[in-house]
Design a protein around this motif. Structure first.
Motif, mmCIF file in Angstrom:
data_model
loop_
_atom_site.group_PDB
_atom_site.id
_atom_site.type_symbol
_atom_site.label_atom_id
_atom_site.label_comp_id
_atom_site.label_asym_id
_atom_site.label_seq_id
_atom_site.Cartn_x
_atom_site.Cartn_y
_atom_site.Cartn_z
ATOM 1 N N ALA A 98 5.936 3.084 12.707
ATOM 2 C CA ALA A 98 6.816 3.106 11.527
ATOM 3 C C ALA A 98 7.654 4.376 11.416
ATOM 4 O O ALA A 98 8.057 4.778 10.330
ATOM 5 C CB ALA A 98 6.029 2.873 10.226
ATOM 6 N N ALA A 99 7.948 5.019 12.537
ATOM 7 C CA ALA A 99 8.788 6.226 12.511
ATOM 8 C C ALA A 99 10.272 5.866 12.452
ATOM 9 O O ALA A 99 11.109 6.758 12.297
ATOM 10 C CB ALA A 99 8.506 7.094 13.730
ATOM 11 N N LEU A 123 6.597 10.706 4.582
ATOM 12 C CA LEU A 123 7.638 9.691 4.585
ATOM 13 C C LEU A 123 7.266 8.540 5.529
ATOM 14 O O LEU A 123 7.379 7.363 5.189
ATOM 15 C CB LEU A 123 8.949 10.354 5.032
ATOM 16 N N ARG A 124 6.794 8.894 6.735
ATOM 17 C CA ARG A 124 6.384 7.863 7.702
ATOM 18 C C ARG A 124 5.250 7.010 7.127
ATOM 19 O O ARG A 124 5.241 5.782 7.277
ATOM 20 C CB ARG A 124 5.935 8.529 9.008
ATOM 21 N N ARG A 166 4.780 0.132 3.549
ATOM 22 C CA ARG A 166 5.698 -0.931 3.154
ATOM 23 C C ARG A 166 5.826 -1.991 4.243
ATOM 24 O O ARG A 166 5.716 -3.180 3.983
ATOM 25 C CB ARG A 166 7.076 -0.337 2.833
ATOM 26 N N ARG A 167 6.038 -1.555 5.485
ATOM 27 C CA ARG A 167 6.246 -2.489 6.575
ATOM 28 C C ARG A 167 4.994 -3.341 6.851
ATOM 29 O O ARG A 167 5.060 -4.574 6.956
ATOM 30 C CB ARG A 167 6.628 -1.705 7.859
ATOM 31 N N ASP A 168 3.840 -2.688 6.957
ATOM 32 C CA ASP A 168 2.637 -3.431 7.316
ATOM 33 C C ASP A 168 2.192 -4.385 6.209
ATOM 34 O O ASP A 168 1.594 -5.427 6.483
ATOM 35 C CB ASP A 168 1.495 -2.477 7.696
ATOM 36 N N CYS A 169 2.473 -4.022 4.957
ATOM 37 C CA CYS A 169 2.121 -4.933 3.851
ATOM 38 C C CYS A 169 3.103 -6.100 3.792
ATOM 39 O O CYS A 169 2.711 -7.250 3.617
ATOM 40 C CB CYS A 169 2.081 -4.186 2.521
ATOM 41 N N SER A 193 -3.171 -4.873 3.244
ATOM 42 C CA SER A 193 -3.085 -4.282 1.904
ATOM 43 C C SER A 193 -2.798 -2.789 2.063
ATOM 44 O O SER A 193 -3.094 -2.207 3.108
ATOM 45 C CB SER A 193 -4.417 -4.472 1.156
ATOM 46 N N PRO A 194 -2.219 -2.142 1.020
ATOM 47 C CA PRO A 194 -1.937 -0.696 1.114
ATOM 48 C C PRO A 194 -3.182 0.119 1.465
ATOM 49 O O PRO A 194 -3.114 1.060 2.254
ATOM 50 C CB PRO A 194 -1.423 -0.345 -0.286
#
Lengths: 323, 323
Positions: free
Chosen positions: B28-29, B147-148, B154-157, B163-164
């Motif tokens: 997620a970078a 930030l990453r 956000r992306r994985d959820c 879940s977060p």
């Protein structure tokens, strides 16, 4: 970064390269039976077997809409097969695609790390010049078509869930592609193997098929003429080596091993093949009893002698490379 | 057969080789966002993008029982990744493994044929020396960790069904391997890219993140100093190039593109980068509007300038190879 300097051959030192044996032939020609005995005999720690029919470009459902069968080169990733054969022949691992014959699906690939000896069997391993250049020894399995058809019906009905009618229809559909792509590989083989009943003989039920091995002078075969002429018992009729003109007119030695060969005669020939292996003649095979097995219970001396001849060539090639 | 003569490099004539760009960075970078704009801008007929996170050795279920995460080199077929990078860099096709992020399964591999330009993005493309040797240009994405983390949650959820809490736990579990294997790749990059808010500024909501690009003297960057000093409006504060000592003490140019850069200033810098491309300066990009896009609707001038700089390097490397 400086300009890239990539050289596949230098990436991992030089080292010994695996000895590569190709076993080509049409569907149900006996490739797996021949291969399995070799792997069991020499041991899976020294020998890797790879089936190149896994390089299907389409799965079964996708093939249904195509104008060709699985035999057609366009139906296979021939360029990737060539690439992987080159890598294996240089001792490099590959991530090999996997075709699941039971479901007709392309599934998760598997890592294959070449051992000292690599057997590559399948429909098209000798189809291209580059692929052929990867092998030390090449074999083509050439049973009579009616016999192969009966083997295919039995195998595909027993293990792949087809009906006999479906298999026969598929054989008819495949015939033009067999003629165009599979059978032309025969001429590129160092050894052509034909298992068949002996014409005109009525052997008792259970007698194994005879083997006819065409030994082309493209590799050095062990000299067997004197053994066969001066062997025990009925050797000369049970096994013989004859100079022969192949269907293409080229000269070739034809070694016949009849299904009715006696265990004693068979043992003499096996010993003779092994003694001609030179410095490595004393090499013990981890499991010599693995030779000649058919399915779970059957056995065949002509098959065992065929396999032993291939083991001779594998060990001989390894020996030459080490020299 | 004669002894095999196999030489990967000679197998298919010499021909032009693809220009290879690596984009490395942690999960997620922003690798996919950066890559997608490049491919859209230059066109998929000229550019191939490959994600090397597909080289997982284990599927999600298998990984659950292992003492490491997906970031660990032992969890990946690094040797096969190296092999495939070499092949792509020589213009050869590969049969690339495929990991399905939605299901966590390894599935049917796919054929990848390299175009003129190949972008390789993922967690570990710069992990080994041999892999690094395959690239003409190397980039490391280095956003601030908080930030990453927020991007990953956000992306994985949204897209991978976690879940977060699960994502945060996974980030904690991965941290030692990020430190050991992912972040050390930063030092092998020609360009280190950091998108981040500018410290101490209160920009209006919706202002894009600023970009800080460390330009290492390992490749030739376009000279931008005079443009930045003599540009229109507030150029010098909105964008500047400063000599900088990197965290490892090595000298580096740091190009800052602030999120509040005006469209006019941004246009001047883009034009200047492009004019420095020499003979190919006139090259029209098929879709320049593809640059700077974030997701379906967002856009960012600092991102667009970063992408344009990478396109400059791709076309420049191609031009040098042709010369």
């Amino acid at each position: 970064m400086p300009h890239r300097i990539v050289h596949m051959l230098r990436a991992r030192g030089s080292g010994r390269r695996p000895v590569m044996l190709a076993i080509a032939g049409d569907s149900a020609a006996g490739k797996t039976t021949l291969t399995r005995g070799l792997v069991r005999c020499l041991g899976a720690d020294r020998m890797t077997a790879v089936c190149v029919d896994d390089y299907h470009r389409y799965d079964r459902a996708e093939r249904a809409g195509k104008p060709f069968t699985a035999l057609h080169p366009d139906c296979n990733h021939i360029d990737i097969m060539e690439q992987h054969l080159q890598l294996l022949s240089m001792g490099e691992p590959i991530l090999k695609p996997v075709y699941d014959h039971a479901t007709g699906e392309l599934v998760r690939p598997e890592l294959v790390e070449p051992r000292d000896f690599v057997i590559v069997e399948g429909l098209l391993p000798l189809h291209t010049r580059l692929a052929r250049a990867c092998f030390d020894i090449t074999v083509y399995l050439d049973p009579p078509e009616p016999l192969r058809h009966s083997w295919k019906v039995r195998r595909d009905c027993d293990k792949r869930g087809y009906s006999p009618e479906q298999v026969m229809a598929e054989l008819t559909r495949r015939e033009p592609e067999s003629a165009a792509y599979i059978r032309p590989q025969r001429k590129h083989a160092d050894i052509v193997v034909r298992f068949a009943p002996v014409a005109g003989r009525l052997d008792p039920p259970g007698t194994p098929l005879s083997a006819e091995l065409l030994l082309r002078p493209t590799i050095d075969h062990p000299e067997l003429a004197d053994v066969l002429e001066n062997g025990p018992g009925d050797t000369e009729t049970a096994m013989h080596l004859r100079l022969h003109r192949d269907t293409d007119g080229r000269p070739v030695d034809a070694l016949h091993v009849h299904g009715y060969v006696s265990p004693e005669e068979s043992r003499v020939v096996k010993k003779a093949i092994w003694e001609r292996l030179g410095p490595r003649a004393g090499t013990a095979l981890p499991d010599p009893d693995a030779l000649g097995r058919i399915g779970d219970t059957g056995s065949s001396d002509p098959l065992a002698i065929t396999q032993l001849l291939l083991l001779y060539h594998l060990l001989d090639a390894d020996q030459r490379q080490a020299a």
